[in-house]
Write an enzyme that holds these catalytic residues in place. Structure first.
Site, PDB file in Angstrom:
ATOM      1  N   GLY A   1      80.077  70.170   7.892  1.00 57.82           N
ATOM      2  CA  GLY A   1      80.603  69.173   7.295  1.00 57.82           C
ATOM      3  C   GLY A   1      80.024  67.833   7.553  1.00 57.82           C
ATOM      4  O   GLY A   1      79.199  67.768   8.941  1.00 57.82           O
ATOM      5  N   CYS A   2      79.661  67.124   6.867  1.00 64.26           N
ATOM      6  CA  CYS A   2      79.941  65.985   6.707  1.00 64.26           C
ATOM      7  C   CYS A   2      80.664  65.043   8.373  1.00 64.26           C
ATOM      8  O   CYS A   2      80.942  64.755   7.935  1.00 64.26           O
ATOM      9  CB  CYS A   2      80.157  65.084   5.414  1.00 64.26           C
ATOM     10  SG  CYS A   2      79.873  63.184   5.083  1.00 64.26           S
ATOM     11  N   PHE A   3      79.625  64.396   8.456  1.00 64.34           N
ATOM     12  CA  PHE A   3      79.702  64.066  10.004  1.00 64.34           C
ATOM     13  C   PHE A   3      80.086  63.109   9.994  1.00 64.34           C
ATOM     14  O   PHE A   3      81.228  62.344   9.954  1.00 64.34           O
ATOM     15  CB  PHE A   3      78.640  64.099  10.953  1.00 64.34           C
ATOM     16  CG  PHE A   3      77.072  62.963  10.589  1.00 64.34           C
ATOM     17  CD1 PHE A   3      77.687  61.725   9.397  1.00 64.34           C
ATOM     18  CD2 PHE A   3      75.925  62.674  10.470  1.00 64.34           C
ATOM     19  CE1 PHE A   3      76.567  61.175   8.712  1.00 64.34           C
ATOM     20  CE2 PHE A   3      75.075  62.208  10.436  1.00 64.34           C
ATOM     21  CZ  PHE A   3      75.241  61.201   9.221  1.00 64.34           C
TER      22      PHE A   3
END
Length: 236
Positions: free
Chosen positions: A68-70
């Site tokens: 997902g979002c880093f």
């Protein structure tokens, strides 16, 4: 479109949906399920390696995960004892030197990912895999909550055959134990090239704690992650 404006719009929309729908409650439930499995226990109790370089220093190794979002992934893995550095970037696609703005379009084939350099004498690759499976919901295909697109896919980019075998083994065992309500869809692919993200992504949570996305998404996930890995955190 100005990149700052793009980020604001992107995460303002996410925060608004999160506030009304609370979709990340499921992430907490998934974490508690995996935490009760024998496979998770095995992953977190695997013997660590005490490899030493020719100059007497401890050898390091690298893991590369997309979950997902880093911004979330970076902050979660920074909490673990034995982690030397976490670098946010892009990998798995076919566009050279992509920008964050371009990757956000979902047209590059790249995933938001983190290169995690670690000390195998303090934390094993098995333990990192346990953290990976707790850090996100690996049953969601090409998304994590309101972050939707192939750039948010669940993926393990292995650096050698041992990492590949461990990743596939634990995926099979977790599915066998029904650690999740659905089957794991995590991609297991060879590591090729990693493009470092723009500098403003580094320590994004630490530098933007008051932003809605950080307060409503990253912090709850971080709190759950720290609870699961209590005893394995930095400065404990």
């Amino acid at each position: 479109m100005n990149i700052i404006y793009l980020i604001f719009i992107k995460h303002f929309k996410k925060a608004a949906v999160i506030f009304f729908a609370i979709p990340f409650a499921a992430c907490g439930q998934q974490a508690s399920l995996i935490n009760q499995t024998k496979t998770f226990e095995k992953m977190t109790q695997t013997k660590r390696e005490n490899a030493v370089n020719s100059n007497g220093t401890h050898a390091t190794d690298t893991a590369t995960f997309a979950a997902g979002c880093f911004w979330c992934v970076e902050e979660q893995f920074k909490q673990l004892n034995g982690i030397i550095s976490v670098t946010s970037g892009f990998t798995g696609g076919d566009v050279a030197n992509p920008s964050y703005k371009l990757v956000c379009t979902g047209t590059t084939g790249h995933a938001e990912a983190c290169n995690i350099v670690y000390d195998p004498s303090k934390i094993s690759y098995d333990e990192l895999l346990a953290a990976f499976f707790v850090a996100h919901d690996p049953t969601q295909l090409n998304r994590q909550g309101n972050d939707v697109g192939t750039q948010y896919r669940s993926a393990i980019f292995y650096h050698n055959d041992e990492q590949k075998e461990l990743a596939e083994y634990y995926i099979h065992k977790l599915d066998e134990e029904k650690a999740y309500d659905k089957k794991i869809v995590t991609e297991v692919s060879p590591y090729t090239v990693f493009y470092k993200a723009e500098d403003y992504h580094k320590d994004y949570y630490d530098n933007n704690m008051d932003q809605p996305y950080c307060r409503l998404v990253i912090k709850p996930k971080l709190d759950k992650f720290r609870k699961v890995f209590k005893g394995k955190l930095v400065n404990e």
